[in-house]
Design an enzyme around this catalytic site. Structure first.
Site, short mmCIF file in Angstrom:
data_model
loop_
_atom_site.label_atom_id
_atom_site.label_comp_id
_atom_site.label_asym_id
_atom_site.label_seq_id
_atom_site.Cartn_x
_atom_site.Cartn_y
_atom_site.Cartn_z
N ASP A 32 0.85 -1.19 0.00
CA ASP A 32 0.00 0.00 0.00
C ASP A 32 0.89 1.25 0.00
OD1 ASP A 32 -3.20 0.57 0.94
OD2 ASP A 32 -1.78 2.22 1.17
N ILE A 33 0.48 2.24 -0.75
CA ILE A 33 1.29 3.46 -0.90
C ILE A 33 1.28 4.31 0.38
CG2 ILE A 33 -0.46 5.05 -1.81
CD1 ILE A 33 1.61 5.74 -4.04
N ASN A 66 -12.85 -3.19 2.54
CA ASN A 66 -13.82 -2.10 2.59
C ASN A 66 -14.71 -2.17 1.36
OD1 ASN A 66 -12.58 -1.02 4.96
ND2 ASN A 66 -11.00 -0.09 3.66
N VAL A 83 -11.17 2.81 -3.69
CA VAL A 83 -10.80 2.31 -5.02
C VAL A 83 -11.78 1.20 -5.41
CG1 VAL A 83 -9.00 1.26 -6.43
CG2 VAL A 83 -8.37 2.87 -4.60
N HIS A 87 -10.18 -5.39 -3.41
CA HIS A 87 -8.87 -5.58 -2.80
C HIS A 87 -9.04 -6.00 -1.36
CE1 HIS A 87 -10.06 -1.33 -2.49
NE2 HIS A 87 -9.44 -1.29 -1.31
N MET A 88 -8.11 -6.82 -0.91
CA MET A 88 -8.03 -7.15 0.51
C MET A 88 -6.78 -6.52 1.08
SD MET A 88 -7.91 -10.79 2.53
CE MET A 88 -9.54 -11.29 1.99
N HIS A 89 -6.97 -5.69 2.11
CA HIS A 89 -5.83 -5.16 2.85
C HIS A 89 -5.32 -6.26 3.77
CE1 HIS A 89 -6.80 -0.75 2.20
NE2 HIS A 89 -7.99 -1.25 1.98
P1 AMP Z 1 -9.87 1.47 0.22
O1 AMP Z 1 -10.24 2.70 1.00
O2 AMP Z 1 -10.19 0.20 0.95
O3 AMP Z 1 -10.46 1.50 -1.19
O4 AMP Z 1 -8.29 1.48 0.12
C1 AMP Z 1 -7.58 1.89 -0.99
C2 AMP Z 1 -6.12 1.79 -0.63
O5 AMP Z 1 -5.36 1.93 -1.82
C3 AMP Z 1 -5.61 2.85 0.35
O6 AMP Z 1 -5.06 2.21 1.49
C4 AMP Z 1 -4.54 3.61 -0.45
O7 AMP Z 1 -3.44 4.01 0.33
C5 AMP Z 1 -4.16 2.56 -1.49
N1 AMP Z 1 -3.60 3.10 -2.72
C6 AMP Z 1 -4.11 4.09 -3.49
N2 AMP Z 1 -3.34 4.29 -4.57
C7 AMP Z 1 -2.33 3.40 -4.49
C8 AMP Z 1 -1.20 3.09 -5.31
N3 AMP Z 1 -0.95 3.76 -6.45
N4 AMP Z 1 -0.36 2.10 -4.92
C9 AMP Z 1 -0.60 1.43 -3.78
N5 AMP Z 1 -1.65 1.65 -2.96
C10 AMP Z 1 -2.50 2.63 -3.32
#
Ligand code: AMP
Length: 120
Positions: A35-36, A92, A101, A105-107
């Site tokens: 994650d960024i 989420n 996004v 995705h799974m964190h």
């Molecule tokens: P969510 O709120 O569950 O949709 O989380 C989206 C996640 O994507 C967040 O934790 C961001 O920090 C992460 N994110 C957004 N852009 C990037 C990227 N270019 N590379 C890696 N992680 C990203």
């Protein structure tokens, strides 16, 4: 439920190679990358390569092969990041789940003691 997928989302761009990522693991059906904006010592995102916008969309419409590939990637991340002490997997989803996004995705959060979830 209308699962309209927007292929201009940032993870779709990562999958197309238009935006760089720090890859942890990849197979035919999933990509895992850091994650960024990490929220823990280990914060990796696992995404399917197919066009699914959310956990429920993926669970409903992804093939068994895609789902197996995704969860194989989750297991690989746990091994590679040495999460033997445990971790938290979070997906989420949409408005109430505060999903930013719209690509499933799974964190995977770990590498340290985490607090209890749902602080507010
Ligand atoms: P969510 O709120 O569950 O949709 O989380 C989206 C996640 O994507 C967040 O934790 C961001 O920090 C992460 N994110 C957004 N852009 C990037 C990227 N270019 N590379 C890696 N992680 C990203």
């Amino acid at each position: 439920m209308d699962y309209a997928y927007d292929d201009q989302n940032i993870f779709a761009k990562i999958l197309r190679g238009e935006i760089p990522n720090k890859t942890v693991f990849e197979n035919d059906h999933a990509l895992a990358f850091h994650d960024i904006q990490p929220q823990a010592a280990v914060h990796v995102l696992v995404i399917p390569k197919g066009p699914y916008m959310s956990l429920d969309h993926f669970a409903r419409d992804a093939s068994a092969t895609e789902q197996a590939g995704f969860f194989h990637a989750v297991a690989a991340v746990c091994d590679l990041m040495q999460l033997d002490e445990g971790f938290r997997g979070i997906s989420n989803t949409r408005v109430h789940g505060v999903q930013d996004v719209p690509h499933y995705h799974m964190h995977i959060l770990g590498g340290q003691q985490l607090g209890r979830m749902l602080l507010d």
